[in-house]
Write a protein that holds these residues in place. Structure first.
Motif, short mmCIF file in Angstrom:
data_model
loop_
_atom_site.label_atom_id
_atom_site.label_comp_id
_atom_site.label_asym_id
_atom_site.label_seq_id
_atom_site.Cartn_x
_atom_site.Cartn_y
_atom_site.Cartn_z
N SER A 92 -11.47 49.94 76.01
CA SER A 92 -12.79 50.43 76.45
C SER A 92 -13.64 49.33 77.09
N LEU A 93 -13.30 48.08 76.83
CA LEU A 93 -14.08 46.97 77.38
C LEU A 93 -13.55 46.47 78.73
N ASN A 94 -12.45 47.04 79.21
CA ASN A 94 -11.81 46.52 80.42
C ASN A 94 -12.73 46.55 81.64
N ALA A 95 -13.43 47.66 81.84
CA ALA A 95 -14.31 47.78 83.01
C ALA A 95 -15.44 46.77 82.95
N ALA A 96 -16.07 46.64 81.78
CA ALA A 96 -17.16 45.66 81.62
C ALA A 96 -16.63 44.24 81.79
N LEU A 97 -15.42 43.98 81.29
CA LEU A 97 -14.83 42.65 81.41
C LEU A 97 -14.58 42.32 82.88
N GLU A 98 -14.03 43.26 83.63
CA GLU A 98 -13.76 43.02 85.06
C GLU A 98 -15.06 42.77 85.82
N ALA A 99 -16.10 43.52 85.49
CA ALA A 99 -17.39 43.35 86.18
C ALA A 99 -17.98 41.98 85.90
N LYS A 100 -17.92 41.54 84.65
CA LYS A 100 -18.47 40.23 84.29
C LYS A 100 -17.68 39.09 84.93
N VAL A 101 -16.35 39.22 84.92
CA VAL A 101 -15.52 38.17 85.51
C VAL A 101 -15.80 38.03 87.01
N SER A 102 -16.01 39.15 87.68
CA SER A 102 -16.26 39.12 89.12
C SER A 102 -17.56 38.40 89.47
N GLU A 103 -18.49 38.29 88.51
CA GLU A 103 -19.75 37.60 88.75
C GLU A 103 -19.59 36.08 88.69
N ARG A 104 -18.48 35.62 88.14
CA ARG A 104 -18.13 34.19 88.07
C ARG A 104 -19.17 33.35 87.33
N GLN A 105 -19.82 33.93 86.35
CA GLN A 105 -20.76 33.15 85.55
C GLN A 105 -19.99 32.23 84.61
N GLU A 106 -20.65 31.15 84.21
CA GLU A 106 -19.98 30.20 83.32
C GLU A 106 -19.80 30.81 81.93
N PHE A 107 -20.79 31.57 81.48
CA PHE A 107 -20.72 32.24 80.18
C PHE A 107 -21.18 33.69 80.35
N PHE A 108 -20.64 34.58 79.55
CA PHE A 108 -21.15 35.95 79.52
C PHE A 108 -20.84 36.59 78.17
N LYS A 109 -21.56 37.69 77.90
CA LYS A 109 -21.39 38.42 76.64
C LYS A 109 -21.11 39.88 76.92
N ILE A 110 -20.35 40.49 76.03
CA ILE A 110 -20.11 41.94 76.08
C ILE A 110 -20.32 42.49 74.67
N GLY A 111 -21.05 43.58 74.56
CA GLY A 111 -21.30 44.19 73.27
C GLY A 111 -20.57 45.50 73.10
N VAL A 112 -20.15 45.80 71.89
CA VAL A 112 -19.49 47.06 71.58
C VAL A 112 -19.74 47.38 70.11
N SER A 113 -19.77 48.67 69.79
CA SER A 113 -20.00 49.11 68.40
C SER A 113 -18.85 49.96 67.92
N ALA A 114 -18.70 50.03 66.61
CA ALA A 114 -17.65 50.86 66.01
C ALA A 114 -18.14 51.38 64.67
#
Length: 241
Positions: free
Chosen positions: A13-35
């Motif tokens: 479920s995080l694949n789309a968010a991960l691809e979007a963040k990687v494409s921004e080429r930031q040095e650091f980034f965060k992704i949140g998810v709940s369960a």
């Protein structure tokens, strides 16, 4: 990275968010998810535990090459701790939840005879150098909610093999039907080692929940209403002790 997240229990479920963040080429980034996890309330009634995960990534020297550094895990908006990743033997999403609810998990660790068999680094397993005096062994760990480490996270209580708790040996003392089938036994041992509360069946047909408690060197039994049960060991096992 996607395979690693799936292996750690975060699914796809995080694949789309991960691809979007990687494409921004930031040095650091965060992704949140709940369960949500099935849980028992203090009165034994069924309920849910809500867990929030904040995954922290950093970029290496290679373009588009990112690694998962840590995950901040919060249980029911009340208790939280951050787990380091990327050094091997990382805790899964479910194991992190189990640790925060007070359970113990069974993990590999580097032990060093010259350091009085202390874990060199929490959750870390790397290549052991020949002649270093190091060895890899499995230990039980649980969070120490009364002690924080230098990073402000809960420290670990660690129970080594010489602590005297061996899961398979302890289970064999009790009349558990799943132990009669090799595959079911392996699944039971694996699940308990990840800190899960596992459903099982006694030889008299009674359904129970069981949980490993290495700190107290015992197996804890519960009935279907999640009230503690006193299950007697089988007589033949006790005669041989």
């Amino acid at each position: 990275m996607k395979k690693s997240l799936k292996f750690l229990g975060f699914g796809t479920s995080l694949n789309a968010a991960l691809e979007a963040k990687v494409s921004e080429r930031q040095e650091f980034f965060k992704i949140g998810v709940s369960a949500d996890f099935n849980a028992r309330q203090k009165d034994g009634s069924p309920g849910k535990d809500k867990v929030n995960y904040e995954l922290n990534f950093s970029r290496s020297s290679k373009p588009f090459n990112y690694s998962l550094d840590s995950v901040k895990v919060t249980l029911n908006e009340q208790i939280q701790s951050t787990f380091s990743y990327g050094k091997g033997n990382d805790v899964t999403a479910k194991e992190a939840y189990n640790l925060l609810r007070g359970a113990s998990i069974h993990k590999k660790a580097i032990l060093n005879r010259q350091m009085d068999n202390r874990v060199l680094a929490s959750g870390e397993v790397s290549q052991v150098k020949e002649g270093s005096g190091e060895k890899i062994d499995s230990i039980w760990i649980k969070l120490d909610f009364e002690k924080l480490n230098e990073q402000g996270n809960f420290s670990y209580k660690k129970f080594y093999p010489d602590h005297g708790f061996h899961l398979e040996t302890e289970l064999s003392r009790f009349p558990i039907k799943e132990l009669e089938n090799f595959q079911e036994k392996e699944l039971l041992i694996s699940s308990l080692g990840r800190g899960n509360i596992q459903k099982a069946t006694l030889e008299n047909g009674q359904s129970v929940f069981i949980e490993a408690d290495p700190e107290s060197k015992k197996i804890q039994f519960y009935d279907m209403d999640f009230k503690k049960l006193d299950v007697l060991p089988t007589q033949t096992q006790e005669m041989g002790r």
